[in-house]
Design a protein around this motif. Structure first.
Motif, short mmCIF file in Angstrom:
data_model
loop_
_atom_site.label_atom_id
_atom_site.label_comp_id
_atom_site.label_asym_id
_atom_site.label_seq_id
_atom_site.Cartn_x
_atom_site.Cartn_y
_atom_site.Cartn_z
N GLY A 103 3.37 -71.65 25.63
CA GLY A 103 2.70 -72.65 26.46
C GLY A 103 3.14 -74.09 26.21
N ALA A 104 4.25 -74.27 25.50
CA ALA A 104 4.73 -75.63 25.23
C ALA A 104 5.12 -76.33 26.53
CB ALA A 104 5.91 -75.59 24.26
N ARG A 105 5.03 -77.65 26.51
CA ARG A 105 5.47 -78.44 27.66
C ARG A 105 7.00 -78.51 27.65
NH1 ARG A 105 2.16 -82.28 24.89
NH2 ARG A 105 3.95 -83.64 24.59
N VAL A 106 7.54 -78.93 28.79
CA VAL A 106 8.97 -79.21 28.84
C VAL A 106 9.14 -80.67 29.24
CG1 VAL A 106 9.32 -78.45 31.26
CG2 VAL A 106 11.25 -78.44 29.63
N ALA A 107 10.00 -81.39 28.52
CA ALA A 107 10.26 -82.80 28.83
C ALA A 107 11.63 -82.91 29.50
CB ALA A 107 10.22 -83.64 27.56
N VAL A 108 11.66 -83.63 30.61
CA VAL A 108 12.91 -83.82 31.36
C VAL A 108 13.19 -85.31 31.50
CG1 VAL A 108 14.05 -83.45 33.60
CG2 VAL A 108 12.59 -81.65 32.63
N ASN A 109 14.40 -85.71 31.15
CA ASN A 109 14.78 -87.12 31.28
C ASN A 109 15.12 -87.46 32.73
OD1 ASN A 109 15.07 -88.25 28.37
ND2 ASN A 109 16.03 -86.22 28.30
N VAL A 110 14.61 -88.58 33.19
CA VAL A 110 14.89 -89.03 34.55
C VAL A 110 15.44 -90.45 34.47
CG1 VAL A 110 13.86 -89.63 36.76
CG2 VAL A 110 13.05 -87.61 35.54
N SER A 111 16.61 -90.67 35.06
CA SER A 111 17.20 -92.00 34.98
C SER A 111 16.86 -92.82 36.21
CB SER A 111 18.71 -91.91 34.79
OG SER A 111 19.30 -91.34 35.93
N ALA A 112 16.98 -94.15 36.05
CA ALA A 112 16.68 -95.06 37.15
C ALA A 112 17.56 -94.77 38.36
CB ALA A 112 16.87 -96.51 36.69
N ALA A 113 18.83 -94.47 38.10
CA ALA A 113 19.76 -94.21 39.20
C ALA A 113 19.35 -92.96 39.98
CB ALA A 113 21.17 -94.04 38.65
N GLN A 114 18.76 -92.00 39.28
CA GLN A 114 18.30 -90.77 39.93
C GLN A 114 17.23 -91.09 40.97
OE1 GLN A 114 17.61 -87.99 36.82
NE2 GLN A 114 16.54 -86.54 38.13
N VAL A 115 16.37 -92.04 40.62
CA VAL A 115 15.31 -92.46 41.52
C VAL A 115 15.90 -93.20 42.72
CG1 VAL A 115 13.33 -94.03 41.70
CG2 VAL A 115 13.58 -92.54 39.71
N ARG A 116 16.92 -94.02 42.44
CA ARG A 116 17.56 -94.80 43.50
C ARG A 116 18.31 -93.90 44.47
NH1 ARG A 116 20.92 -97.94 40.38
NH2 ARG A 116 19.13 -98.41 39.08
N HIS A 117 18.88 -92.81 43.94
CA HIS A 117 19.76 -91.98 44.76
C HIS A 117 19.06 -90.87 45.54
CE1 HIS A 117 23.73 -93.52 44.02
NE2 HIS A 117 23.46 -93.65 42.74
N GLY A 118 17.85 -90.54 45.15
CA GLY A 118 17.27 -89.41 45.86
C GLY A 118 15.77 -89.30 45.76
N PRO A 119 15.22 -88.43 46.55
CA PRO A 119 13.78 -88.26 46.57
C PRO A 119 13.30 -87.46 45.36
CG PRO A 119 14.84 -86.85 48.21
CD PRO A 119 15.91 -87.46 47.40
N LEU A 120 12.87 -88.16 44.33
CA LEU A 120 12.46 -87.51 43.09
C LEU A 120 11.19 -86.67 43.27
CD1 LEU A 120 12.97 -87.25 39.98
CD2 LEU A 120 11.31 -89.09 39.72
N ILE A 121 10.25 -87.21 44.03
CA ILE A 121 8.98 -86.50 44.21
C ILE A 121 9.23 -85.11 44.80
CG2 ILE A 121 6.76 -86.51 45.45
CD1 ILE A 121 6.82 -88.61 43.34
#
Ligand code: C2E
Ligand code: MG
Ligand code: MG
Ligand code: MG
Length: 272
Positions: A108-126
């Motif tokens: 049941g551990a969580r998973v952490a995923v790194n998200v970069s600023a450019a990723q947000v700029r380039h595409g629909p993250l939601i």
């Protein structure tokens, strides 16, 4: 004269720079192919409780299994993926893969995923987060997105974080203390976790650094955020961060990033 110019340290055409540029172009071509060939893989590093060393989260760290260069670390290709816009598809794949992997964890551990600023700029993250959760069936509260201050500079950062929070995912502020206005970000946004940058941990034997860590722990507690110390390599560092009140810890002392046991050799391919 040409002879003098040859001896000079200043050159217009630097063969070393030419070679570096060619290397960069080669890498960029390879990167496009790598997406099609499925050469990326996720390694996971545990985040454990300071009290019992119980695994509560695993951070996904992407690697590129290059056919001739071997295992390429993210620092060597994430910036390139960002510049070329390839980060959108790569980032979406990382989210899908991480959620799918975590859905199968029995602890049941969580998973952490790194998200970069450019990723947000380039595409629909939601949309990418939503579909990764839907496809995997992972409970939203088991997904933690690690963002850095560079993302918070973006104009729509507040709206984005609000929308993510509505989905029920957790938000962690990564590499805390390395930016220029860390404290003001704590005031403007709310985080579920704050990760104190490894540079503070490396220097924690210094009383001034320890005092800063103690203060950040106090702030995090007031804000109701979990405080994670990253980059712990020694028992002394571990003892020090525990003394200062850090509740979760991560670093080579507890485990390096490794592929999941029984992970398929052939990685899932990226469509599109
Ligand atoms: P980060 O998110 O701060 O990740 C922690 C980095 O520190 C990882 O390096 C990890 O291997 C390393 N590390 C962990 N414990 C220790 C320790 O005890 N000592 C030392 N010296 N290092 C430790 P890695 O995997 O090379 O990743 C570097 C950075 O690349 C990450 O920093 C993150 O910003 C970025 N990155 C990695 N995976 C992804 C990804 O999937 N997407 C995006 N956008 N960025 C990623
Ligand atoms: Mg991180
Ligand atoms: Mg970090
Ligand atoms: Mg860091």
């Amino acid at each position: 004269s040409a002879k003098a110019a040859g001896r000079s340290t200043f050159r217009l055409y630097d063969p070393a720079m030419e070679a570096a540029a060619a290397e960069q172009r080669g890498l960029e071509l390879d990167l496009r192919l790598a997406l099609q060939r499925g050469e990326f893989e996720l390694h996971y590093q545990p985040i454990v409780t300071a009290a019992e060393r119980r695994v509560v989260c695993r951070e996904a760290l992407v690697r590129w299994r290059h056919p001739t260069r071997g295992l390429v670390p993210p620092a060597a290709f994430i910036p390139l993926a960002e510049e070329t816009g390839l980060i959108e598809r790569l980032g979406a794949w990382i989210l899908r893969r991480a959620c799918r992997d975590a859905a199968a964890w029995t602890d049941g551990a969580r998973v952490a995923v790194n998200v970069s600023a450019a990723q947000v700029r380039h595409g629909p993250l939601i949309a990418a987060v939503q579909s990764a959760l839907r496809e995997s069936g992972l409970a939203a509260e088991r997904l933690e997105l690690e963002i850095t201050e560079s993302l918070l500079i973006e104009g729509e950062a507040a709206d984005l974080l609000l929308a993510l929070r509505r989905l029920g995912v957790r938000i962690a502020l990564d590499d805390f203390g390395t930016g220029y206005s860390s404290l003001s970000y704590l005031r403007r946004f709310s985080f579920d976790a704050i990760k104190i940058d490894r540079s503070f941990i490396a220097d924690i034997a210094d009383p001034d650094t320890a005092a800063i860590v103690r203060a950040v722990v106090g702030i995090a507690a007031q804000l109701g955020a979990t405080i994670t110390a990253e980059g712990i390599e020694t028992e002394d560092q571990f003892a020090a961060v525990r003394r200062e009140g850090c509740t979760e810890v991560q670093g080579y002392l507890f485990g390096r990033p490794v592929p999941l046991e029984g992970a398929p050799a052939e990685e899932m391919r990226i469509e599109g």
